[in-house]
Every structure is written in C-alpha cells, then in structure tokens.
Write an enzyme that holds these catalytic residues in place. Structure first.
Site, PDB file in Angstrom:
ATOM      1  N   HIS A 363       0.813  -1.216   0.000  1.00  0.00           N
ATOM      2  CA  HIS A 363       0.000   0.000   0.000  1.00  0.00           C
ATOM      3  C   HIS A 363       0.845   1.264   0.000  1.00  0.00           C
ATOM      4  O   HIS A 363       0.397   2.302  -0.463  1.00  0.00           O
ATOM      5  CB  HIS A 363      -1.013  -0.037   1.135  1.00  0.00           C
ATOM      6  CG  HIS A 363      -2.163  -0.919   0.775  1.00  0.00           C
ATOM      7  ND1 HIS A 363      -2.164  -2.261   1.047  1.00  0.00           N
ATOM      8  CD2 HIS A 363      -3.285  -0.675   0.065  1.00  0.00           C
ATOM      9  CE1 HIS A 363      -3.269  -2.787   0.546  1.00  0.00           C
ATOM     10  NE2 HIS A 363      -3.973  -1.854  -0.053  1.00  0.00           N
ATOM     11  N   ARG A 470     -10.399   5.180  -1.095  1.00  0.00           N
ATOM     12  CA  ARG A 470      -9.901   4.292  -0.026  1.00  0.00           C
ATOM     13  C   ARG A 470     -10.032   5.017   1.312  1.00  0.00           C
ATOM     14  O   ARG A 470      -9.129   5.767   1.704  1.00  0.00           O
ATOM     15  CB  ARG A 470      -8.437   3.935  -0.275  1.00  0.00           C
ATOM     16  CG  ARG A 470      -8.176   3.025  -1.462  1.00  0.00           C
ATOM     17  CD  ARG A 470      -6.692   2.674  -1.525  1.00  0.00           C
ATOM     18  NE  ARG A 470      -6.419   1.532  -2.369  1.00  0.00           N
ATOM     19  CZ  ARG A 470      -5.957   1.602  -3.617  1.00  0.00           C
ATOM     20  NH1 ARG A 470      -5.726   2.771  -4.165  1.00  0.00           N
ATOM     21  NH2 ARG A 470      -5.732   0.509  -4.309  1.00  0.00           N
ATOM     22  N   ARG A 506     -15.267   3.398  -0.420  1.00  0.00           N
ATOM     23  CA  ARG A 506     -15.100   2.029   0.050  1.00  0.00           C
ATOM     24  C   ARG A 506     -14.962   2.071   1.573  1.00  0.00           C
ATOM     25  O   ARG A 506     -14.136   2.831   2.094  1.00  0.00           O
ATOM     26  CB  ARG A 506     -13.831   1.413  -0.547  1.00  0.00           C
ATOM     27  CG  ARG A 506     -13.521   0.077   0.101  1.00  0.00           C
ATOM     28  CD  ARG A 506     -12.369  -0.596  -0.542  1.00  0.00           C
ATOM     29  NE  ARG A 506     -11.088  -0.054  -0.121  1.00  0.00           N
ATOM     30  CZ  ARG A 506      -9.926  -0.488  -0.607  1.00  0.00           C
ATOM     31  NH1 ARG A 506      -9.914  -1.418  -1.533  1.00  0.00           N
ATOM     32  NH2 ARG A 506      -8.794   0.009  -0.182  1.00  0.00           N
ATOM     33  N   GLU A 605     -12.701  -9.286  -4.801  1.00  0.00           N
ATOM     34  CA  GLU A 605     -11.256  -9.385  -4.610  1.00  0.00           C
ATOM     35  C   GLU A 605     -10.818 -10.822  -4.352  1.00  0.00           C
ATOM     36  O   GLU A 605      -9.640 -11.097  -4.156  1.00  0.00           O
ATOM     37  CB  GLU A 605     -10.818  -8.495  -3.451  1.00  0.00           C
ATOM     38  CG  GLU A 605     -11.261  -7.056  -3.635  1.00  0.00           C
ATOM     39  CD  GLU A 605     -10.674  -6.110  -2.616  1.00  0.00           C
ATOM     40  OE1 GLU A 605      -9.543  -5.669  -2.782  1.00  0.00           O
ATOM     41  OE2 GLU A 605     -11.383  -5.818  -1.628  1.00  0.00           O
ATOM     42  N   ASN A 628      -5.810  -6.007  -7.476  1.00  0.00           N
ATOM     43  CA  ASN A 628      -4.564  -6.259  -6.734  1.00  0.00           C
ATOM     44  C   ASN A 628      -4.715  -7.490  -5.851  1.00  0.00           C
ATOM     45  O   ASN A 628      -3.885  -8.387  -5.848  1.00  0.00           O
ATOM     46  CB  ASN A 628      -4.201  -5.063  -5.854  1.00  0.00           C
ATOM     47  CG  ASN A 628      -4.171  -3.761  -6.615  1.00  0.00           C
ATOM     48  OD1 ASN A 628      -3.948  -3.759  -7.818  1.00  0.00           O
ATOM     49  ND2 ASN A 628      -4.422  -2.659  -5.936  1.00  0.00           N
ATOM     50  N   ASP A 629      -5.792  -7.484  -5.094  1.00  0.00           N
ATOM     51  CA  ASP A 629      -6.029  -8.648  -4.237  1.00  0.00           C
ATOM     52  C   ASP A 629      -6.484  -9.847  -5.060  1.00  0.00           C
ATOM     53  O   ASP A 629      -6.040 -10.970  -4.844  1.00  0.00           O
ATOM     54  CB  ASP A 629      -7.072  -8.321  -3.159  1.00  0.00           C
ATOM     55  CG  ASP A 629      -6.423  -7.648  -1.955  1.00  0.00           C
ATOM     56  OD1 ASP A 629      -5.410  -8.182  -1.481  1.00  0.00           O
ATOM     57  OD2 ASP A 629      -6.910  -6.595  -1.530  1.00  0.00           O
ATOM     58  N   ARG A 639       0.994 -10.438  -3.126  1.00  0.00           N
ATOM     59  CA  ARG A 639       1.225  -9.195  -3.870  1.00  0.00           C
ATOM     60  C   ARG A 639       2.401  -8.408  -3.323  1.00  0.00           C
ATOM     61  O   ARG A 639       2.920  -7.510  -3.976  1.00  0.00           O
ATOM     62  CB  ARG A 639      -0.046  -8.331  -3.883  1.00  0.00           C
ATOM     63  CG  ARG A 639      -0.430  -7.788  -2.519  1.00  0.00           C
ATOM     64  CD  ARG A 639      -1.837  -7.219  -2.512  1.00  0.00           C
ATOM     65  NE  ARG A 639      -1.854  -5.773  -2.598  1.00  0.00           N
ATOM     66  CZ  ARG A 639      -2.945  -5.032  -2.482  1.00  0.00           C
ATOM     67  NH1 ARG A 639      -4.146  -5.608  -2.310  1.00  0.00           N
ATOM     68  NH2 ARG A 639      -2.897  -3.741  -2.569  1.00  0.00           N
ATOM     69  N   CYS A 676     -10.831  -1.611 -10.536  1.00  0.00           N
ATOM     70  CA  CYS A 676     -10.144  -0.494  -9.872  1.00  0.00           C
ATOM     71  C   CYS A 676      -8.776  -0.864  -9.317  1.00  0.00           C
ATOM     72  O   CYS A 676      -8.189  -0.091  -8.577  1.00  0.00           O
ATOM     73  CB  CYS A 676     -11.007   0.109  -8.771  1.00  0.00           C
ATOM     74  SG  CYS A 676     -11.215  -0.961  -7.358  1.00  0.00           S
TER      75      CYS A 676
END
Ligand code: PEP
Ligand code: MG
Length: 746
Positions: A363, A470, A506, A605, A628-629, A639, A676
């Site tokens: 992140h 986020r 989110r 995800e 990503n997840d 990741r 996204c």
C-alpha cells in the site's frame, strides 16, 4: 587478551589521532599512518587500499612496498587477496600468501618477498570502504590479538575516510560517499525526478572514534546500555496495544540489550582505544556483514540488533531519531522500507522514493503511485551509500537510481524530465475528450483517491468520478480513531469537491499491510488472508456503523455510493447491506436528510465471489474488481512478495478468461462492473480489459491521460481477435502478441 597488547593498541590509536590533528594534507596523513601501523605491528609492510569506485580498489599508501605503485596498482572487487577481502568483507590471514587461493602477483609492488599476509576490511556500518593489509617476510599467521588490533585500526580508518580526512576537493581520487553510484532496482512507479536525499532513518554521525580514557568510555557505554534496557523494558510494559509480533521484536531487543557477549565485545573494543560509540558501530558493522549471509530468521534478529545499535548510538551521541536533518529542497526519501502510514505522514512533498526493500503491491507503493511520485524499490545498498542532502536522480521508468550523479548523467536526465513534461502536456490536452476507441466503444475512466489532497486531480485529470475512495487512508494518517463528526465533515468536503461527480466510498479496509497503530492488532500467521476488511467490519461493527452513518450524513440529500471491500460470499454482502439499511433507518428516525439515491456495491477481490449465486449479481448495485487482491488470490502469489508476484502476468490467459467470464455474468444480470486495481492504470492492461468487455476503469489520476491516449487510437474488436488468437495458440500470456500488434498500430 594481553594487557600489554591493549596498551600498545591504545598508543597506536593515540598516534593516529595526532596525525589526524596535524593539519597535513590527506596523502601525507595516509603515508604517516601506514608507517605507524607497520612499526606498531612489527610488520615490514603496511598498505591501505581504498575504493576508487564501487568496483575498483586502489593502493593509496604503503610502507614497505614500492612507492611507485601508489595510486598505480589497482584491482577489481574480488580480484587477488585484497579484492577478496573487500568483496567478502572478511579477514584473510595466511602465512603463505603466494599459495593462498586467489593470490595475484603484482610485480610493480615488489611484494613477492613477503610471505605472510593479513588483510582486514575497512568498513563502516557494513559498507566496504577499502582494505588494510600488513605483510611480513617470515611465514607466520597473525595472532588473534593482532588481527583484533588491526580490526580496531581499520574501524578508525573507516571513520577517517568517511569524514574525508584523506581526500579533499579537487583530488582525482574520491573517497566513499563522494563518488557517483548507480543502483539498479525495480520499478515501483514510473516517472523521473531529481532532488536531494532525505533519509527516513538518518544515520548517526560519530565524530570521536578514538578515546584516551577507557574507563570513562566504559562508564559511558554502561550508562547508555542501562538507559537502553530501561527504555526497552518500558516499551514492553507500557504498551498494552503491543501485538505479538512487536512483542517478539521487543523481547529480542531485550535479549540483546542484556547479552553479555555483545557487551563483552564492545568492552574489549574500548580497551583497545575506541570510544564507546565507535565500539557500538564496530559491532554493528560485523552484524550487518552477517546479515547478507543469514537466513530469514537470523536476518530479522540481525535487523533487531541493528536497530538496537542505532538506538544506543543515539543515546551516546544525543542525536534523536526525529531530530535528524532538515528536509532538503526537492526531497527524495531513501529508506530500507516504509509503511503506508509513515509515507502518508510525509505527504506529497516528496519528489521521489527509493527503497531497499518494499514491493510493488504494497500500500505504500499504491500511495506513491496515487501521488505520481517516482518510486524505485530493491535498490540494494542505497541506505548505506546515501547521505542526507546528496543529489539523487530517480528513474522510475527503468528502476535506476543515480546517487551524486556526474554532469553527463544529470544532463541526460534533464532531457528525460523535459520529455516527461512534454508527454504530460500532450495528455493534458486530452482532458476533455471522451475515451472513445476507433471502433466507437466508449470507456468511462475514473480515478482512485483516498485523501482530500487527491481531489483536485478530479478536475485536472478529466476523470468522470472517483471509482475507488480508499477511506482507510484517513485512518492511517491519524494517531487515534477519528470521530464520526470529523469523518462526516470530511466526506462532505469530498463530495463538495467532486461537484456532483460520483464518488465510490469504500468502507474501511484494514488488516493485511494496513495497520492502525491505535487498534489492537491481531496475531495472525497470514494477515492478507486473515481478519481484514469487511470481515472486521461485520464482526466488530462499531467502526463500520460509525462510518456508514458519517457517509449518510455527509451526503445529506445528495446521491451516495458505498462499496464494501473484500466480500468473498453472498452472505457477507447481505450482512453489510443490512448494516447500511439499519444506519439509514437510524438516520431517518433522528430526522437527518437521507441520500437522494444510493448505490451499494461490493468489491470482488477473491475468485469465490465470481461464482456466487445469480441472486448476488441481482442484489448488488455494482461490482468493483479489486485486481490487486484478486490477482494474488487467483495465482496464490503474495502481492507484496516481489519474487512470486512477478511470475504471473496480469495478461496471463487464465486470468483474462476468468475476467471475461465474470464480465459475461455481469452482462447477463445487468450488473454494472468496473476494475479499480492498479492494472487498470497500465495502458496495455487497460486496453486489453476494454477489449474483453470492461466498460469502466478506475486508476490513479496520472494514468488517465496515457490510458485514454492509447484507447483512442485502437479498434477494440481487432484487439479482441489478437487476444483470441493468442488464446487459441496456447500462449501463456497475451502480452507478446498484444505488444506486437500495438507496435503496428501506433
Ligand atoms: C485491490 O485489491 O485491487 C484494491 C483496489 O484494493 P487495495 O489495493 O486497497 O487492497
Ligand atoms: Mg484490495
């Protein structure tokens, strides 16, 4: 160790200090020093080799070898016995040098007469600076005491070299930390930036290496270690929120702080004539060397010892951790690693980021990308090479970092920055045109955000809205849980700033690498697959409820879009939605105005959700694919683990087929879907997703221009047939075929 030896060693260090204080030129100092060491060690030869550049050692002074060889004899890292000492950072002590492995005869030095050889690395906190050599005619190995005394001298030489005692301005020879160095790392975020080094954890500067009175130094060391022990004990007892991992680290600290072996070695260093801080640094250097060869567990422990040594140095020198250097102009952050919370604290002022560790999927990397700050990870050795304020260039296109660049590199880099600015200007001109492909398909491009400071990009990037907000970033930048009123005011400001454009908030996605210091963390073996995101929200719903209420109040009669992170099954979505409905009901009873329109979505995800029952697709208002997840679970590849992450291409046909099937299910049920994850912002990935049927993408603002630019030049139907042909052929990834095709198009 013999007392006589200690006294001799102290005398030698005392003389070295006198040479340093003499005000002579650097070369004269070096010449005197080799003479002093040779006579003190009763050796016929003493030579000092220093690094001329990262790969080459140069004989800089000698007593006993031919003087003509000084500044002429050079060897590459690893070459000959001297090169071997420098490369391995280990002592070579042999009675019969010509017979030793790797011996290389240097005729110009006249060293063939000498049989014994003892080479000691000159190093500072694990970073090699050169080699100290003593040689004698008679065939004998140097004793452990002698080697030890030489190590202490080498430590002093390292500090002197570091302080620039031997080479000044205008010298052709540049000492360590003055020459240009290039690091080859991995791209974390594209872009080129130049600036000055700002060390996340500034190194402690030790100026007094040699001490007169060992008793005084021993008292200083013991007092500092006592202070250190107390502070570690305090940390352990005070902090009730300490999690098991942190506790383990602190326990390890305590173990080292109480370790007799560590203490004894430092006491012995002091007895040889070193100051307390030099003794700490000497042991730190040895630990750093071992780090390179250690397994993971041991490396962690050595990291602990390293941190502990830094703490001890700070106590001894009075240099606090946060009172380091002022932030220079155009700061480029250099660190071993950094968490997202710490990075957020620095804010957008950073021009670039260079990490020794780190990962593209972390992140912290996402934050750097969101801010379009060039990031290079895995730049091995940069934290030991870089000094605060050093000029540095970050080439995020190639994953290269130039530290203290020379003029040529600097000017080539300036060209690169100018080209980048020109490309940005080109993209900016596309801001108001739609993302319409040659075949007429229109793709909506949204941006990802997380902080108030991101919102101006909504206007400048031409994004249609915020596809992913986020919310956890707000929680990460604080030291305590934000209050509902604060959150609601903040969300209202985000909605105001978005001027009616859609913002998909989110709900809190914590866990994994997003750790809130003020929330009791969980001791989990695998946090990425553990208690995180909506799992926390549903089991401990206090924060989720507060957040939902804050969002509803912020909307205050305006439309509201909310999505839940990491939904793995239908029931989780239903429970989360029920929480939202309850929050609405409470707000209604309290008389607050309700949102005019609501969209409640789920982030997909985990692969499981793609196979949820049909009703899920009917009940959910929209789906946002968290690539990503999703990718890490699809390929079972962490990741954050660069080694495995890079094995699997996003354009791997299995992953693309999975996405395509998901798109078909969404189309069948009329469920709006967007992507996204970070891949949406990579132009090639973005156009492939579009060709598969994805009509909405959300990415970091700086990617909107490049993605739109490429999209507008392509026919997606043609691209789809390129993808299909690659699949039929059995290609592992469609990337080669797509890249080739793109070359013929643009
Ligand atoms: C994702 O996983 O793709 C995503 C957008 O969420 P995050 O990166 O914040 O985990
Ligand atoms: Mg995610």
């Amino acid at each position: 160790m013999a007392i006589g030896f200690e006294t001799e060693s102290r005398k030698l260090l005392g003389r070295l200090r006198d040479v340093m204080a003499s005000g002579e030129a650097g070369q004269e100092r070096l010449d005197k020093i080799v003479g002093l060491i040779a006579s003190s060690m009763q050796a016929e030869v003493c030579s000092i080799y220093l690094f001329r550049d990262a790969e080459t050692l140069e004989l800089c002074a000698t007593e006993g070898l031919q003087q003509e060889a000084v500044h002429q004899t050079r060897m590459r890292l690893g070459e000959g016995l001297v090169g071997r000492v420098a490369k391995t950072k280990r002592v070579v002590n042999t009675a019969d040098a010509p017979a030793a492995r790797g011996f290389r005869y240097m005729p110009e030095t006249g060293e063939e007469r000498y049989s014994s050889f003892c080479g000691i690395p000159i190093q500072r906190v694990g970073s090699a600076m050169g080699v100290l050599v003593v040689q004698s005619r008679d065939a004998r190995e140097y004793t452990a005491d002698e080697v030890y005394a030489l190590e202490v001298v080498a430590m002093v030489l390292a500090e002197m070299t570091e302080l620039g005692a031997f080479f000044g301005e205008g010298d052709a020879f540049k000492a360590r930390h003055q020459e240009s160095v290039m690091f080859r790392g991995t791209v974390g975020q594209e872009g080129a930036a130049g600036g000055n080094v700002y060390l996340h954890e500034p190194r402690v500067v030790v100026t007094n290496v040699i001490a007169d009175d060992p008793e005084v130094e021993l008292d200083r060391l013991r007092a500092a270690v006592d202070e250190l022990r107390i502070s570690v004990d305090d940390m352990l007892t005070q902090t009730t929120t300490v999690d098991a991992d942190q506790k383990q680290v602190l326990e390890a600290y305590r173990m080292f702080a109480n370790s007799r072996g560590w203490m004894k070695r430092m006491e012995a260093d002091i007895a040889q004539g070193l100051s307390a801080e030099a003794a700490v640094e000497k042991e730190q250097s040895l630990a750093r060397n071992r780090m390179g060869q250690a397994d993971n567990y041991l490396r962690d422990r050595l990291h602990d010892l390293d941190d502990l040594s830094n703490r001890l140095l700070r106590i001894l020198t009075g240099q606090g951790s946060d009172t380091g250097a002022e932030m220079p102009q155009n700061p480029v952050l250099v660190a071993r690693n950094i968490g997202p919370g710490e990075l957020l604290e620095y804010g957008k002022t950073l021009k670039g980021i260079v990490l020794e560790e780190g990962s593209v999927g972390s992140h912290a990397a996402i934050v750097a990308r969101a801010w379009a700050i060039p990031l290079v990870i895995h730049a091995n050795g940069v934290t030991t090479e870089a000094l605060n304020g050093d000029p540095i260039l970050v080439d995020g296109e190639q994953g290269i970092v130039h530290l203290r660049p020379d003029e040529q590199v600097q000017s080539a880099f300036n060209d690169k920055i100018a080209m980048q600015a020109a490309a940005q200007a080109r993209y900016a001109s596309l801001r108001d045109v739609p993302a319409v492909a040659q075949c007429g398909e229109v793709i909506s491009l949204h941006m990802n955000a997380g902080l108030m400071a991101d919102l101006p990009s909504l206007e400048s990037s031409g994004a249609e809205g915020v596809g992913l907000f986020r919310t956890e970033l707000q929680f990460l930048v604080r030291s305590q849980m934000p209050k509902r009123a604060e959150l609601s005011a903040l969300y209202a400001r985000v909605m105001d700033a978005s001027q009616g454009k859609r913002v998909a908030f989110r709900t809190l996605d914590i866990g994994s690498d997003k750790v809130l210091t003020y929330m009791k963390p969980n001791d989990e073996p695998n946090p990425a697959m553990g208690w995180r995101a909506i799992r926390v929200g549903l089991e401990k719903p206090g924060v989720l409820r507060m957040q939902l209420q804050a969002l509803i109040r912020a909307a205050s009669g305006r439309p509201l879009t909310v999505m839940f992170p990491f939904v793995a099954q239908l029931e989780e979505f239903r429970s989360a939605r029920a929480e939202f409905d309850k929050a609405m009901e409470r707000e209604r009873i309290l008389g607050h105005p309700l949102p005019s329109k609501m969209e409640i979505g789920a982030m997909l995800e985990t692969p499981s959700l793609a196979y949820a029952p049909d009703v899920f697709f009917q009940e959910v208002d929209f789906i946002s694919i968290g690539g990503n997840d999703l990718k890490q679970f699809f390929f079972a590849a962490d990741r954050e683990n660069e080694r495995v992450r890079r094995r699997y291409d996003t354009l791997n046909v299995s992953f693309l087929t999975f996405l395509e099937q998901l798109l078909i299910r969404c189309r069948t049920h009329g469920t709006p879907v967007s992507f996204c994850g970070e891949d949406a912002g990579r132009p090639i990935e973005a156009v492939v997703f579009a060709a598969l049927g994805m009509r909405s993408l959300s990415m970091r603002p700086a990617s909107i221009g490049p993605v739109k630019h490429l999209l507008r030049r392509l026919d997606l139907t043609e691209l789809k047939s390129v993808i299909d042909a690659a699949r039929v052929r059995g290609d592992q990834s469609v990337r080669p075929a797509v890249t080739n095709w793109l070359k013929s198009q643009v």
